[in-house]
Design an enzyme around this catalytic site. Sequence first.
Site, PDB file in Angstrom:
ATOM      1  N   THR A 104     -44.068  -5.549  -3.611  1.00  0.00           N
ATOM      2  CA  THR A 104     -44.668  -4.513  -2.769  1.00  0.00           C
ATOM      3  C   THR A 104     -45.890  -5.043  -2.019  1.00  0.00           C
ATOM      4  O   THR A 104     -46.591  -5.905  -2.505  1.00  0.00           O
ATOM      5  CB  THR A 104     -45.097  -3.337  -3.666  1.00  0.00           C
ATOM      6  OG1 THR A 104     -43.951  -2.818  -4.320  1.00  0.00           O
ATOM      7  CG2 THR A 104     -45.762  -2.236  -2.865  1.00  0.00           C
ATOM      8  N   ARG A 118     -32.633   5.012  -6.202  1.00  0.00           N
ATOM      9  CA  ARG A 118     -33.883   4.917  -6.967  1.00  0.00           C
ATOM     10  C   ARG A 118     -35.099   4.805  -6.049  1.00  0.00           C
ATOM     11  O   ARG A 118     -35.096   4.100  -5.061  1.00  0.00           O
ATOM     12  CB  ARG A 118     -33.813   3.695  -7.897  1.00  0.00           C
ATOM     13  CG  ARG A 118     -35.079   3.447  -8.716  1.00  0.00           C
ATOM     14  CD  ARG A 118     -35.980   2.420  -8.077  1.00  0.00           C
ATOM     15  NE  ARG A 118     -37.092   2.043  -8.965  1.00  0.00           N
ATOM     16  CZ  ARG A 118     -38.106   1.277  -8.596  1.00  0.00           C
ATOM     17  NH1 ARG A 118     -38.159   0.793  -7.372  1.00  0.00           N
ATOM     18  NH2 ARG A 118     -39.071   0.986  -9.451  1.00  0.00           N
ATOM     19  N   VAL A 119     -36.149   5.537  -6.377  1.00  0.00           N
ATOM     20  CA  VAL A 119     -37.416   5.479  -5.652  1.00  0.00           C
ATOM     21  C   VAL A 119     -38.514   5.108  -6.640  1.00  0.00           C
ATOM     22  O   VAL A 119     -38.591   5.684  -7.723  1.00  0.00           O
ATOM     23  CB  VAL A 119     -37.751   6.832  -4.983  1.00  0.00           C
ATOM     24  CG1 VAL A 119     -39.125   6.766  -4.320  1.00  0.00           C
ATOM     25  CG2 VAL A 119     -36.685   7.193  -3.962  1.00  0.00           C
ATOM     26  N   GLY A 120     -39.329   4.147  -6.278  1.00  0.00           N
ATOM     27  CA  GLY A 120     -40.416   3.712  -7.146  1.00  0.00           C
ATOM     28  C   GLY A 120     -41.715   4.437  -6.866  1.00  0.00           C
ATOM     29  O   GLY A 120     -41.739   5.530  -6.288  1.00  0.00           O
ATOM     30  N   ASP A 121     -42.810   3.804  -7.230  1.00  0.00           N
ATOM     31  CA  ASP A 121     -44.118   4.456  -7.143  1.00  0.00           C
ATOM     32  C   ASP A 121     -44.755   4.386  -5.767  1.00  0.00           C
ATOM     33  O   ASP A 121     -45.586   5.226  -5.425  1.00  0.00           O
ATOM     34  CB  ASP A 121     -45.076   3.827  -8.153  1.00  0.00           C
ATOM     35  CG  ASP A 121     -45.330   2.352  -7.848  1.00  0.00           C
ATOM     36  OD1 ASP A 121     -44.350   1.580  -7.794  1.00  0.00           O
ATOM     37  OD2 ASP A 121     -46.490   1.965  -7.649  1.00  0.00           O
ATOM     38  N   THR A 159     -48.902  -2.331  -7.208  1.00  0.00           N
ATOM     39  CA  THR A 159     -47.731  -3.196  -7.124  1.00  0.00           C
ATOM     40  C   THR A 159     -47.279  -3.537  -8.528  1.00  0.00           C
ATOM     41  O   THR A 159     -48.065  -4.032  -9.338  1.00  0.00           O
ATOM     42  CB  THR A 159     -48.025  -4.500  -6.352  1.00  0.00           C
ATOM     43  OG1 THR A 159     -46.971  -5.443  -6.605  1.00  0.00           O
ATOM     44  CG2 THR A 159     -49.345  -5.129  -6.764  1.00  0.00           C
ATOM     45  N   GLY A 160     -46.016  -3.264  -8.832  1.00  0.00           N
ATOM     46  CA  GLY A 160     -45.544  -3.566 -10.169  1.00  0.00           C
ATOM     47  C   GLY A 160     -44.318  -2.761 -10.529  1.00  0.00           C
ATOM     48  O   GLY A 160     -43.583  -2.290  -9.649  1.00  0.00           O
ATOM     49  N   GLY A 184     -42.554   0.139 -11.011  1.00  0.00           N
ATOM     50  CA  GLY A 184     -42.860   1.463 -10.505  1.00  0.00           C
ATOM     51  C   GLY A 184     -42.727   2.603 -11.481  1.00  0.00           C
ATOM     52  O   GLY A 184     -43.521   3.555 -11.453  1.00  0.00           O
TER      53      GLY A 184
END
Length: 352
Positions: A208, A236-239, A258-259, A261
């Site tokens: 990210t 899928r959706v991350g943070d 960043t990481g 999520g």
Amino acid sequence: MKNLSRRRCSNRLLGSVALSVALSLAMAPAALAAQPVLVIHGGAGVERAGLSEQDEKDARAALEQALRAGHAQLAAGKPALDAVTAAITVLEDAPQFNAGRGAVFTHDGKNELDAAVMDGASLRAGAIAGVHRVKNPILLARTVMEKSRHVMMTGDGAEAFAKENGATLVEPSYFRTDKRWQQLQKALKEEASGQAHEDIETAKHFGTVGAVALDTQGRLAAGTSTGGMTNKRYGRVGDAPIIGAGTYANARCAVSGTGWGEYYIRAVAAHEICARVQYAGQSIRQASEGVINTDIPKAGGDGGAIALGSDGSFALPFNTEGMYRGWIGEDGVPHVALFKDEKLAEPGAKAR
């Protein structure tokens, strides 16, 4: 004569007082003006073994270019949000990072892009998720904030909104890079064998990009953009596009994460950092390191973040071997680093 002398003295005194007041008023804006700062990241999880000499050189060059692009906005007196989007646009256009041009592939061999921005002064925010043809997702996220009544748009709806508002659209092939394609093939092979190695499981969560900025008016902003997770499925959706999880800004603090999520979402990581600053009186360093280096790993995740305070202090904590990162201050000199054992130049004692 004595009365005339007294009047002249009185007039001179009043004149001096008036001049002092005028000078004070004239100097007040300069005294209150903040020193602009821009901090960026290009993703945690950087490993020396996975980077060639040219890869490293290209990454450093892109980070410096992004810092200069954002600094140009701050130097021109533009708001922090302009600096954030300018810097992230450069990173999205660079294939070295998992955002825009260098986005990773989903399980189905597609690129799904997410992004978010937030203006700390107004608490306005915009986000998009799961788009396939938007060249610069960060710009679309800002358009959602400025030209709609909504905060987040996803998938086909977000792309329709992009087209209606003149966003630059590209063919899906624009996002295809051989490096990312090979990463997917490796992940698919490991998945099929049922023996996924730790390096694959770890690497697929990172890349990210993000930025946080403080402008001359003391306003903060944050932004984050990502291609998500290698081999991700089911939309899928991350943070990154979730306000408060991977992206957050208010009047006191701005954060981009960043990481992994899923763990940032559960911890509401970006907001948690700012809450500790605003309500618990913690420093930017203390708050960000507490969340990133204690809370996230304790829950089972890893990654990093950049955090910036309204006083210009900032921190860049991460718990992986490396994180693409950098900052630039009022003097316009970019500072970048990649690995944990690499010292990043500090503005006095502000950077940690």
